[in-house]
Design a protein around this motif. Structure first.
Motif, PDB file in Angstrom:
ATOM      1  N   PHE A  73     -13.276  34.224  44.027  1.00  0.00           N
ATOM      2  CA  PHE A  73     -13.112  34.382  45.477  1.00  0.00           C
ATOM      3  C   PHE A  73     -12.383  33.183  46.059  1.00  0.00           C
ATOM      4  CE2 PHE A  73     -14.513  33.455  49.790  1.00  0.00           C
ATOM      5  CZ  PHE A  73     -14.246  34.647  50.444  1.00  0.00           C
ATOM      6  N   MET A  74     -12.794  32.005  45.639  1.00  0.00           N
ATOM      7  CA  MET A  74     -12.182  30.784  46.151  1.00  0.00           C
ATOM      8  C   MET A  74     -10.699  30.725  45.772  1.00  0.00           C
ATOM      9  SD  MET A  74     -13.713  27.012  45.714  1.00  0.00           S
ATOM     10  CE  MET A  74     -12.637  25.607  45.700  1.00  0.00           C
ATOM     11  N   GLU A  75     -10.383  31.075  44.539  1.00  0.00           N
ATOM     12  CA  GLU A  75      -8.991  31.061  44.088  1.00  0.00           C
ATOM     13  C   GLU A  75      -8.167  32.121  44.816  1.00  0.00           C
ATOM     14  OE1 GLU A  75      -9.208  31.618  39.868  1.00  0.00           O
ATOM     15  OE2 GLU A  75      -9.725  29.529  39.492  1.00  0.00           O
ATOM     16  N   ARG A  76      -8.727  33.302  44.945  1.00  0.00           N
ATOM     17  CA  ARG A  76      -8.020  34.434  45.528  1.00  0.00           C
ATOM     18  C   ARG A  76      -7.721  34.240  47.011  1.00  0.00           C
ATOM     19  NH1 ARG A  76     -11.745  38.274  44.466  1.00  0.00           N
ATOM     20  NH2 ARG A  76     -12.511  38.301  46.567  1.00  0.00           N
ATOM     21  N   THR A  77      -8.677  33.696  47.744  1.00  0.00           N
ATOM     22  CA  THR A  77      -8.525  33.587  49.194  1.00  0.00           C
ATOM     23  C   THR A  77      -8.003  32.236  49.638  1.00  0.00           C
ATOM     24  OG1 THR A  77     -10.808  32.832  49.481  1.00  0.00           O
ATOM     25  CG2 THR A  77     -10.401  35.225  49.576  1.00  0.00           C
ATOM     26  N   GLY A  78      -8.066  31.243  48.741  1.00  0.00           N
ATOM     27  CA  GLY A  78      -7.653  29.899  49.128  1.00  0.00           C
ATOM     28  C   GLY A  78      -8.682  29.213  50.014  1.00  0.00           C
ATOM     29  N   SER A  79      -9.895  29.719  50.031  1.00  0.00           N
ATOM     30  CA  SER A  79     -10.962  29.136  50.846  1.00  0.00           C
ATOM     31  C   SER A  79     -11.392  27.788  50.282  1.00  0.00           C
ATOM     32  CB  SER A  79     -12.191  30.059  50.863  1.00  0.00           C
ATOM     33  OG  SER A  79     -11.875  31.298  51.430  1.00  0.00           O
ATOM     34  N   SER A  80     -11.895  26.947  51.157  1.00  0.00           N
ATOM     35  CA  SER A  80     -12.423  25.652  50.721  1.00  0.00           C
ATOM     36  C   SER A  80     -13.778  25.872  50.056  1.00  0.00           C
ATOM     37  CB  SER A  80     -12.588  24.731  51.930  1.00  0.00           C
ATOM     38  OG  SER A  80     -13.627  25.210  52.761  1.00  0.00           O
ATOM     39  N   GLU A  81     -14.298  24.827  49.432  1.00  0.00           N
ATOM     40  CA  GLU A  81     -15.629  24.921  48.824  1.00  0.00           C
ATOM     41  C   GLU A  81     -16.669  25.250  49.882  1.00  0.00           C
ATOM     42  OE1 GLU A  81     -16.491  21.336  46.675  1.00  0.00           O
ATOM     43  OE2 GLU A  81     -14.881  21.677  45.238  1.00  0.00           O
ATOM     44  N   LEU A  82     -16.555  24.628  51.041  1.00  0.00           N
ATOM     45  CA  LEU A  82     -17.516  24.861  52.112  1.00  0.00           C
ATOM     46  C   LEU A  82     -17.464  26.313  52.593  1.00  0.00           C
ATOM     47  CD1 LEU A  82     -19.636  23.909  54.114  1.00  0.00           C
ATOM     48  CD2 LEU A  82     -17.806  23.077  55.583  1.00  0.00           C
ATOM     49  N   GLU A  83     -16.267  26.822  52.843  1.00  0.00           N
ATOM     50  CA  GLU A  83     -16.133  28.205  53.305  1.00  0.00           C
ATOM     51  C   GLU A  83     -16.657  29.181  52.259  1.00  0.00           C
ATOM     52  OE1 GLU A  83     -12.123  27.649  56.047  1.00  0.00           O
ATOM     53  OE2 GLU A  83     -11.922  28.005  53.884  1.00  0.00           O
ATOM     54  N   THR A  84     -16.349  28.912  51.008  1.00  0.00           N
ATOM     55  CA  THR A  84     -16.806  29.776  49.918  1.00  0.00           C
ATOM     56  C   THR A  84     -18.330  29.726  49.805  1.00  0.00           C
ATOM     57  OG1 THR A  84     -14.737  29.395  48.742  1.00  0.00           O
ATOM     58  CG2 THR A  84     -16.565  30.282  47.460  1.00  0.00           C
ATOM     59  N   ALA A  85     -18.894  28.535  49.895  1.00  0.00           N
ATOM     60  CA  ALA A  85     -20.352  28.395  49.807  1.00  0.00           C
ATOM     61  C   ALA A  85     -21.024  29.187  50.918  1.00  0.00           C
ATOM     62  CB  ALA A  85     -20.746  26.921  49.886  1.00  0.00           C
ATOM     63  N   LEU A  86     -20.517  29.069  52.122  1.00  0.00           N
ATOM     64  CA  LEU A  86     -21.103  29.801  53.245  1.00  0.00           C
ATOM     65  C   LEU A  86     -20.963  31.305  53.042  1.00  0.00           C
ATOM     66  CD1 LEU A  86     -19.937  27.587  56.240  1.00  0.00           C
ATOM     67  CD2 LEU A  86     -22.187  27.647  55.169  1.00  0.00           C
ATOM     68  N   GLN A  87     -19.842  31.741  52.499  1.00  0.00           N
ATOM     69  CA  GLN A  87     -19.612  33.165  52.244  1.00  0.00           C
ATOM     70  C   GLN A  87     -20.645  33.734  51.267  1.00  0.00           C
ATOM     71  OE1 GLN A  87     -17.320  35.247  53.572  1.00  0.00           O
ATOM     72  NE2 GLN A  87     -17.960  36.959  52.314  1.00  0.00           N
ATOM     73  N   PHE A  88     -21.021  32.930  50.271  1.00  0.00           N
ATOM     74  CA  PHE A  88     -21.943  33.402  49.234  1.00  0.00           C
ATOM     75  C   PHE A  88     -23.387  32.936  49.445  1.00  0.00           C
ATOM     76  CE2 PHE A  88     -17.907  34.171  47.237  1.00  0.00           C
ATOM     77  CZ  PHE A  88     -18.124  35.317  46.490  1.00  0.00           C
ATOM     78  N   GLY A  89     -23.664  32.311  50.578  1.00  0.00           N
ATOM     79  CA  GLY A  89     -25.039  31.911  50.880  1.00  0.00           C
ATOM     80  C   GLY A  89     -25.509  30.684  50.120  1.00  0.00           C
ATOM     81  N   LEU A  90     -24.590  29.824  49.736  1.00  0.00           N
ATOM     82  CA  LEU A  90     -24.944  28.597  49.021  1.00  0.00           C
ATOM     83  C   LEU A  90     -25.011  27.444  50.018  1.00  0.00           C
ATOM     84  CD1 LEU A  90     -22.451  29.025  46.054  1.00  0.00           C
ATOM     85  CD2 LEU A  90     -24.898  29.453  45.999  1.00  0.00           C
ATOM     86  N   THR A  91     -26.024  26.617  49.920  1.00  0.00           N
ATOM     87  CA  THR A  91     -26.143  25.493  50.851  1.00  0.00           C
ATOM     88  C   THR A  91     -25.552  24.208  50.287  1.00  0.00           C
ATOM     89  OG1 THR A  91     -28.368  24.991  50.040  1.00  0.00           O
ATOM     90  CG2 THR A  91     -28.202  26.436  51.962  1.00  0.00           C
ATOM     91  N   SER A  92     -25.080  24.255  49.040  1.00  0.00           N
ATOM     92  CA  SER A  92     -24.523  23.065  48.413  1.00  0.00           C
ATOM     93  C   SER A  92     -23.108  23.334  47.884  1.00  0.00           C
ATOM     94  CB  SER A  92     -25.425  22.604  47.265  1.00  0.00           C
ATOM     95  OG  SER A  92     -24.883  21.484  46.640  1.00  0.00           O
ATOM     96  N   PRO A  93     -22.082  23.100  48.716  1.00  0.00           N
ATOM     97  CA  PRO A  93     -20.710  23.346  48.281  1.00  0.00           C
ATOM     98  C   PRO A  93     -20.279  22.589  47.026  1.00  0.00           C
ATOM     99  CG  PRO A  93     -20.790  23.113  50.651  1.00  0.00           C
ATOM    100  CD  PRO A  93     -22.155  22.750  50.136  1.00  0.00           C
ATOM    101  N   PRO A  94     -20.748  21.359  46.776  1.00  0.00           N
ATOM    102  CA  PRO A  94     -20.325  20.678  45.548  1.00  0.00           C
ATOM    103  C   PRO A  94     -20.720  21.408  44.266  1.00  0.00           C
ATOM    104  CG  PRO A  94     -21.233  19.089  47.088  1.00  0.00           C
ATOM    105  CD  PRO A  94     -21.497  20.465  47.650  1.00  0.00           C
ATOM    106  N   LEU A  95     -21.694  22.297  44.361  1.00  0.00           N
ATOM    107  CA  LEU A  95     -22.094  23.095  43.212  1.00  0.00           C
ATOM    108  C   LEU A  95     -20.907  23.912  42.699  1.00  0.00           C
ATOM    109  CD1 LEU A  95     -24.625  23.769  41.587  1.00  0.00           C
ATOM    110  CD2 LEU A  95     -25.139  25.547  43.238  1.00  0.00           C
ATOM    111  N   ILE A  96     -20.105  24.419  43.615  1.00  0.00           N
ATOM    112  CA  ILE A  96     -18.945  25.228  43.253  1.00  0.00           C
ATOM    113  C   ILE A  96     -17.948  24.391  42.455  1.00  0.00           C
ATOM    114  CG2 ILE A  96     -16.980  26.543  44.149  1.00  0.00           C
ATOM    115  CD1 ILE A  96     -18.795  27.255  46.561  1.00  0.00           C
ATOM    116  N   SER A  97     -17.783  23.150  42.859  1.00  0.00           N
ATOM    117  CA  SER A  97     -16.868  22.250  42.152  1.00  0.00           C
ATOM    118  C   SER A  97     -17.301  22.066  40.702  1.00  0.00           C
ATOM    119  CB  SER A  97     -16.824  20.898  42.870  1.00  0.00           C
ATOM    120  OG  SER A  97     -16.006  20.006  42.181  1.00  0.00           O
ATOM    121  N   SER A  98     -18.592  21.901  40.482  1.00  0.00           N
ATOM    122  CA  SER A  98     -19.075  21.718  39.106  1.00  0.00           C
ATOM    123  C   SER A  98     -18.893  23.000  38.293  1.00  0.00           C
ATOM    124  CB  SER A  98     -20.531  21.257  39.092  1.00  0.00           C
ATOM    125  OG  SER A  98     -21.383  22.240  39.615  1.00  0.00           O
ATOM    126  N   TRP A  99     -19.098  24.168  38.923  1.00  0.00           N
ATOM    127  CA  TRP A  99     -18.876  25.434  38.220  1.00  0.00           C
ATOM    128  C   TRP A  99     -17.403  25.587  37.843  1.00  0.00           C
ATOM    129  CZ3 TRP A  99     -21.785  29.082  42.117  1.00  0.00           C
ATOM    130  CH2 TRP A  99     -23.164  28.856  42.009  1.00  0.00           C
TER     131      TRP A  99
END
Length: 188
Positions: A73-99
């Protein structure tokens, strides 16, 4: 990075919402070098309330497919980690970076590795001694079944990606995904 208490985060958010100070002035007032953390706290608070600012004692585990969906989703939409985290209900955007880092380094298989303290060599040796031979065979079979499941998930994901590429608007409408707009307030 400094660890901030939930009380401090909530105080910052409330003060920002009063509208008297913008990001930069609040950061300066509280001796923070950057406004990035503060912006994240505010967006997380707006999305999840005070619970979003609480540090998680019990770490949630996410499936490999969920992690892949977030990364794609992040790659496809160009969303930031924060926007992506909010979209998927994650409260920790840095988690996406580690994934994302794990995925780039080791593929989908790297996303299923458990987190936590690694076993010491003596613990591993002891576990080998306690484990009967039949269990080792079952474990190998389970690994193959898991790999097969991941491959099925990847094929399913690729089908969805192709559907999205062919008709992005229709796909998004069908799945009712919403994009979050930037913060309503403008920093000074």
């Amino acid at each position: 990075m400094a660890k901030y208490s939930e009380k401090f985060k909530l105080m910052i958010v409330k003060e920002y919402q009063e509208g008297k100070l913008g990001y930069r002035r609040l950061a300066k007032k509280y001796g923070m070098n950057d406004t990035k953390l503060m912006r994240r706290w505010i967006k997380v608070y707006e999305q999840f309330g005070a619970n979003g600012l609480m540090s998680k004692r019990h770490k949630e585990t996410y499936s490999v497919q969920f992690k892949l969906n977030v990364i794609r989703f992040m790659e496809r939409t160009g969303s930031s980690e924060l926007e992506t985290a909010l979209q998927f209900g994650l409260t920790s955007p840095p988690l996406i970076s580690s994934w994302k880092k794990a995925f780039l380094e080791g593929g989908a298989g790297a996303l299923e590795k458990p987190k936590g303290r690694r076993q010491s060599m003596s613990d591993k040796a002891e576990n080998r001694r306690k484990q009967p031979k039949e269990e080792k065979d079952v474990t190998h079979e389970q690994k193959l079944e898991r790999e097969n499941e991941l491959l099925r998930l990847e094929v399913e994901y690729l089908k969805k990606l192709r559907a999205f590429q062919m008709d992005p608007e229709g796909y998004l409408e069908k799945h009712k995904q919403r994009y979050h707009s930037n913060s309503k307030k403008i920093s000074d």
